[in-house]
Design an enzyme around this catalytic site. Sequence first.
Site, short mmCIF file in Angstrom:
data_model
loop_
_atom_site.label_atom_id
_atom_site.label_comp_id
_atom_site.label_asym_id
_atom_site.label_seq_id
_atom_site.Cartn_x
_atom_site.Cartn_y
_atom_site.Cartn_z
N HIS A 9 0.82 -1.22 0.00
CA HIS A 9 0.00 0.00 0.00
C HIS A 9 0.86 1.27 0.00
O HIS A 9 2.05 1.24 0.33
CB HIS A 9 -0.92 0.01 1.23
CG HIS A 9 -0.16 0.03 2.52
ND1 HIS A 9 0.38 1.19 3.06
CD2 HIS A 9 0.15 -0.96 3.39
CE1 HIS A 9 1.00 0.91 4.20
NE2 HIS A 9 0.88 -0.39 4.42
N GLY A 10 0.23 2.38 -0.34
CA GLY A 10 0.91 3.67 -0.33
C GLY A 10 1.18 4.18 1.09
O GLY A 10 0.66 3.66 2.07
N GLU A 11 2.01 5.21 1.15
CA GLU A 11 2.40 5.80 2.43
C GLU A 11 1.17 6.28 3.21
O GLU A 11 0.26 6.89 2.67
CB GLU A 11 3.32 6.98 2.16
CG GLU A 11 3.75 7.74 3.41
CD GLU A 11 4.47 9.02 3.05
OE1 GLU A 11 5.69 8.93 2.79
OE2 GLU A 11 3.82 10.09 3.02
N TRP A 14 0.44 7.17 9.63
CA TRP A 14 1.16 6.47 10.69
C TRP A 14 2.55 6.03 10.24
O TRP A 14 3.46 5.94 11.05
CB TRP A 14 0.35 5.27 11.19
CG TRP A 14 -0.76 5.67 12.13
CD1 TRP A 14 -1.22 6.94 12.37
CD2 TRP A 14 -1.55 4.80 12.94
NE1 TRP A 14 -2.24 6.91 13.27
CE2 TRP A 14 -2.47 5.61 13.64
CE3 TRP A 14 -1.59 3.42 13.12
CZ2 TRP A 14 -3.40 5.07 14.52
CZ3 TRP A 14 -2.51 2.88 14.00
CH2 TRP A 14 -3.40 3.70 14.70
N ASN A 15 2.73 5.74 8.94
CA ASN A 15 4.08 5.47 8.45
C ASN A 15 4.99 6.67 8.73
O ASN A 15 6.12 6.51 9.20
CB ASN A 15 4.08 5.20 6.94
CG ASN A 15 3.51 3.85 6.55
OD1 ASN A 15 2.92 3.73 5.49
ND2 ASN A 15 3.67 2.82 7.36
N GLN A 21 1.16 0.02 12.85
CA GLN A 21 -0.18 -0.11 12.29
C GLN A 21 -0.78 -1.49 12.50
O GLN A 21 -1.85 -1.62 13.07
CB GLN A 21 -0.15 0.22 10.78
CG GLN A 21 0.14 1.69 10.53
CD GLN A 21 0.08 2.06 9.07
OE1 GLN A 21 -0.71 2.91 8.69
NE2 GLN A 21 0.90 1.46 8.25
N GLY A 22 -0.11 -2.54 12.03
CA GLY A 22 -0.71 -3.86 12.12
C GLY A 22 -2.05 -3.88 11.43
O GLY A 22 -2.20 -3.44 10.29
N ARG A 58 -6.14 1.18 4.20
CA ARG A 58 -5.02 1.72 3.43
C ARG A 58 -4.76 0.93 2.15
O ARG A 58 -4.37 1.50 1.14
CB ARG A 58 -3.76 1.78 4.29
CG ARG A 58 -3.29 0.47 4.92
CD ARG A 58 -2.22 0.78 5.97
NE ARG A 58 -1.61 -0.39 6.58
CZ ARG A 58 -2.08 -1.01 7.66
NH1 ARG A 58 -3.21 -0.59 8.23
NH2 ARG A 58 -1.42 -2.04 8.19
N GLU A 82 -2.37 -7.22 7.08
CA GLU A 82 -1.09 -7.17 7.78
C GLU A 82 -1.13 -8.06 9.01
O GLU A 82 -2.21 -8.42 9.51
CB GLU A 82 -0.76 -5.72 8.16
CG GLU A 82 0.59 -5.52 8.85
CD GLU A 82 1.78 -5.96 8.02
OE1 GLU A 82 1.92 -7.19 7.82
OE2 GLU A 82 2.57 -5.10 7.58
N ASN A 84 -1.24 -9.13 12.76
CA ASN A 84 -1.85 -8.52 13.95
C ASN A 84 -0.74 -8.21 14.96
O ASN A 84 -0.05 -9.12 15.43
CB ASN A 84 -2.87 -9.48 14.55
CG ASN A 84 -3.66 -8.88 15.69
OD1 ASN A 84 -3.19 -7.98 16.38
ND2 ASN A 84 -4.87 -9.37 15.90
#
Length: 215
Positions: A9-11, A14-15, A21-22, A58, A82, A84
């Site tokens: 996924h894109g930025e 939270w990145n 994120q998880g 996202r 993603e 957990n």
Amino acid sequence: MQQVLLVRHGETLWNTEQRIQGQSDSELTKQGIEQARQTGLRLQHLGITHIISSDLGRTQQTAAIIAESCQCQCVIDARLREINMGVLEGRALSSLTQQEEQWRKSLLNGDPAGRIPQGESMGELAQRMREALEATRSLPTGSRPVLISHGIALGCLLGTLLGLPAWAERRLRLRNCSVSRVDYQSSSWLAEGWIVESTGDIAHLSAPALDELKA
């Protein structure tokens, strides 16, 4: 031979904030939206037939932008989520205690028992990611799907395709909107089944992309 493209996924916000994120979520940044647009432009002439996305926001946002460029419908597969990250989701890296950082690093440093409390193991992640990939083999002959997923999830999948255990040390860099490719084939010089053609390609992006968390 079947080709499957794998896109992270894109930025997200939270990145950029170095926040874990998880399976929690944050929206794409303006840069993330532009990364998705540029990825769509790269893929639109490759004969993409299916866009299959994780159910997290996202990835769905990224998938929708790419699907518009490729003129494909997007379908959801929750197995592409993603990992957990349990009790650490939403936390800034700078806020972690020494014990919490050890939990996080256990998913990256080759610990077979690695798991964050209330989270998922790398083995559990690998199983569902492989199931999602194998499901593409039931698509019509000539299909060229794109799976849109997440950094740790895709890294785990690619590592296991290379014959590494799910919990192997994390050594693949998969930046936001990077493109990887795997092929299912029978070859005289490669093991039959899935092979890794390329990983982490960001040649289509006009600006630097982040790794799992901003470094």
